[in-house]
Design an enzyme around this catalytic site. Structure first.
Site: not given
Ligand code: DGJ
Length: 695
Positions: A449, A517
């Site tokens: 991430d 997301d």
């Molecule tokens: C952002 C990601 O896009 C989410 O899927 C998740 O992993 C969160 N970060 C976790 O902090």
């Protein structure tokens, strides 16, 4: 042979299966575009006589534009190359130093006539792809003072037409919104100044003359393989000349090339096609599968990710309970997301302290991994190596490791700062703990991430603070490459708060990407439509999550949520402990259906049958004898029956049988009239998957 040279005319021609690209040197040794489009022979390209426009503006547009405008002479357009020498001189006066042809790779060696700057223009074509890769290499060939580099793009492209621009815009949770608009006269800048590719724009574009459709028409397109800041400037003259230049970095950065140093730009690839936007998408997808993605022939596993189920509230028992349900729903790989390490019980603390939180996992990760394996799944883990919370042991020990500027507030976003991966010690630290983590545990998959943009983009004491923007990305790439090489079983999902770092540079190093997301199935329809313009479905992760959706609060039936996610790399991401027995059973059934169509969806050719806001949206996938069609109706309007969906790419002579109903259709009717949608349920959030087999 794919690269041809006419020494007398100082002309080069590159051939791909369905296009060609020609360039020549003018009298002043400046390399200039001659042709980009339909296949031509070298002799035919030689007929394209271009003036040597040393006394006219680079706003000219069209054939004879420089391959890398460099602020030389009467050149007023956006420069691809901007350099400043120690005595104050700028620009480049070109001198040709020779060329090499090595298979499909052409190197054009050029230099400045007065200053110790060598510029090599690279072109590469392949026999199975219409993509033309271009990049630039700069070398300081002298002694003494460094050369200031204010900008060095990978390439400037001169399509012969291009008054309409297609690209994507967006935001966090709203990536990849396709925009197709008349290109204004003047300069249009597509860019990210965020240190990463961005949710707001993506480094690709398509140009056409306003007449191309999804299926027909000439389209000139390009995509940059870079995961940091970037800029593409498209220039249209009042007389419809179009030129665009693109490369790494945003405006205003300055770096220095020392004696003996060489800097290589990322690749900025171009692709011309005549089968409309859909045809260009197919060619990009084929190229990415063949030449970009690390393991293109693999089927992506059905992941269960617990983020939207437990957020930061993770512990071994809770994760094992989810794992059990995920396995019975058909998941093949369980991913433990954020919150498993250090003091990371929310997003305020612990990021950077990559040791297992023993309150949550008293026996370490091993217990969960064993449990996941016992349920027949592989195990994956979330990491965010480039970030740190100020409230962490790492930051307390190394406050100088973050990107920052002297006397400037360190702006936090999501309560975190960015580690300066340009620093060799930081990159080495990250490699050490990641390598140890993957070596000591049976980890098959990392979700990598990256949850904020760069601010105060400096690197004190480096002597060349703007190098940060480039060095961070290169060290990130090197780290990913090394981890993959040392752990060949490891698969990686690229993520940046959803789809904030999706580009051809990242796709060369990850197996799939987290698309957004936003897991609301309705919003996903347009996000996925935009994603597939250039990037293949094979890399597009799509979770089925809860209803109401945690972000949009929209209530959407399970079947619709599945059908949208099944058009990509299906994954599960909901809180399965709250799903009813009926929902879990339906989910298992839909996962089993996905297994049947997975090869067609992930490896087939995708046809976007409608715009993403059509009354009934259609997407079709074809692979060999198999065809899969998805139909989605978000809102019923007026209760009218839907029109049949006209399919694409079928054999009009063949017959196709519906695998579920046994109904037979002739290819000609499916193409000309369409697939009847009488099985599409009535009402809102209606969806349907039709599987056809060529008889
Ligand atoms: C952002 C990601 O896009 C989410 O899927 C998740 O992993 C969160 N970060 C976790 O902090």
């Amino acid at each position: 042979m794919s690269v041809f040279h006419d020494a007398e005319r100082r002309l080069w021609l590159l051939r791909t299966p369905h296009s060609s690209y020609a360039l020549r040197l003018d009298d002043g040794d400046c390399p200039r575009a001659v042709h980009w489009g339909a296949p031509l022979t070298l002799e035919q390209a030689a007929e394209i006589v271009a003036p040597a426009p040393r006394d006219i503006s680079s706003f000219h547009g069209g054939p004879s534009d420089p391959e890398l405008p460099a602020q030389t002479g009467a050149s007023f357009g956006p420069a691809s190359l901007q350099v400043r020498f120690a005595d104050g001189a700028g620009g480049v006066e070109w001198r040709f130093d020779g060329h090499e042809i090595d298979g499909g790779h052409l190197r054009l060696r050029l230099a400045d006539r007065h200053y110790p700057l060598a510029i090599t223009l690279h072109y590469r074509v392949r026999e199975d792809s219409d993509v033309i890769e271009r990049w630039t290499e700069l070398s300081h060939t002298g002694q003494g003072e460094p050369i200031e580099v204010q900008r060095c793009d990978s390439a400037s492209w001169s399509p012969p037409r291009g008054t309409r621009l297609s690209h994507v815009v967006g935001a966090w949770s709203a990536e990849n919104q396709l925009v197709r608009e008349e290109l204004p006269v003047g300069e249009t800048v597509l860019t990210s100044r965020r240190g990463a590719t961005s949710h707001q724009a993506n480094p690709w574009l398509m140009l056409d003359d306003g007449t191309a459709t999804e299926e027909q028409g000439e389209v000139w397109s390009a995509a940059l393989a870079w995961s940091g800041s970037w800029r593409i400037t498209v220039q249209r003259t009042p007389f419809d000349g179009v030129v665009f230049t693109g490369g790494a970095g945003h405006e205003g950065l300055r770096t220095h090339l020392g004696p003996g140093e060489t800097w290589t730009s990322p690749v900025f690839s171009g692709l011309y096609g005549t089968a409309g936007f859909g045809g260009v998408s197919h060619a990009w997808h084929a190229h990415v599968l063949e030449h970009v993605l690390p393991h293109p022939q693999e089927l992506r596993p059905i992941v269960y990710n617990s983020w939207e189920a437990t957020w930061f509230d993770v512990n071994v028992d809770g994760q094992l309970a989810l794992a059990k349900l995920a396995a019975s729903a058909g998941a093949e790989l369980f991913v433990l997301d954020d919150g498993w390490f250090g003091a990371r019980v929310n997003d305020w603390a612990g990021l950077g302290d990559w040791t297992v939180n023993r309150d949550r996992f008293p026996q370490g990760l091993g217990q969960l991994i064993e449990g996941v394996h016992a349920y027949g799944m592989r195990f994956g883990l979330w990491v965010e190596p480039e970030m740190v919370n100020p409230d962490s042991d790492l930051y307390r020990a190394h406050p100088d490791w973050v990107i920052h500027m002297p006397n400037r507030t360190r702006t936090t976003m999501r309560n975190q700062l960015v580690l300066n991966f340009g620093r060799p010690d930081v990159a080495a630290w990250a490699h050490e703990w990641l390598d140890r983590l993957v070596s000591e545990h049976e980890i098959d998959f990392l979700k990598w991430d990256f949850n904020r943009s760069f601010t105060e983009g400096g690197w004190p004491d480096s002597g060349d603070p703007d190098r940060l923007w480039d060095a961070h990305v290169r060290n990130l790439y090197a780290l990913l490459d090394r981890l993959r090489a040392d752990h060949p079983h490891l698969r990686i999902e690229g993520c940046s708060g959803g789809g904030g770092r999706v580009d051809l540079g990242m796709l060369a190093r990850v197996d799939e990407v987290w698309t957004s997301d936003n897991t609301d199935a309705v919003d996903r329809v347009s996000i996925q439509h935009g994603f597939t313009q250039v990037y293949p479905v094979r890399a597009m992760a799509a979770w089925v999550t809860d209803s109401p959706n945690p972000l949009t609060r929209r209530l959407v039936p399970l079947r619709f949520r599945f059908h949208v996610a099944m058009a990509g790399v299906l994954a599960l991401g909901g809180n399965l402990t709250r799903w009813s027995q009926e929902e879990l059973a339906e989910a298992a059934d839909l996962v089993a259906q996905y297994r049947l169509i997975r090869p067609v969806v992930q490896h087939g050719v995708v046809h976007r049958l409608t715009p993403p806001d059509a009354p009934v949206v259609g997407v079709q996938y074809s692979l060999g004898e198999q065809v899969v069609v998805f139909a989605y109706r978000v809102n019923t309007r007026f209760g009218h029956a839907p029109w049949p969906l006209r399919l694409r790419g079928l054999d009009p002579e063949a017959r196709y049988r519906d695998d579920d109903t046994g109904a037979e259709h002739s290819g000609a009717v499916l193409l000309a009239h369409g697939l009847p949608l009488d099985r599409l349920p009535r009402g809102d959030y209606a969806s349907l998957v039709v599987r056809l087999t060529r008889m």
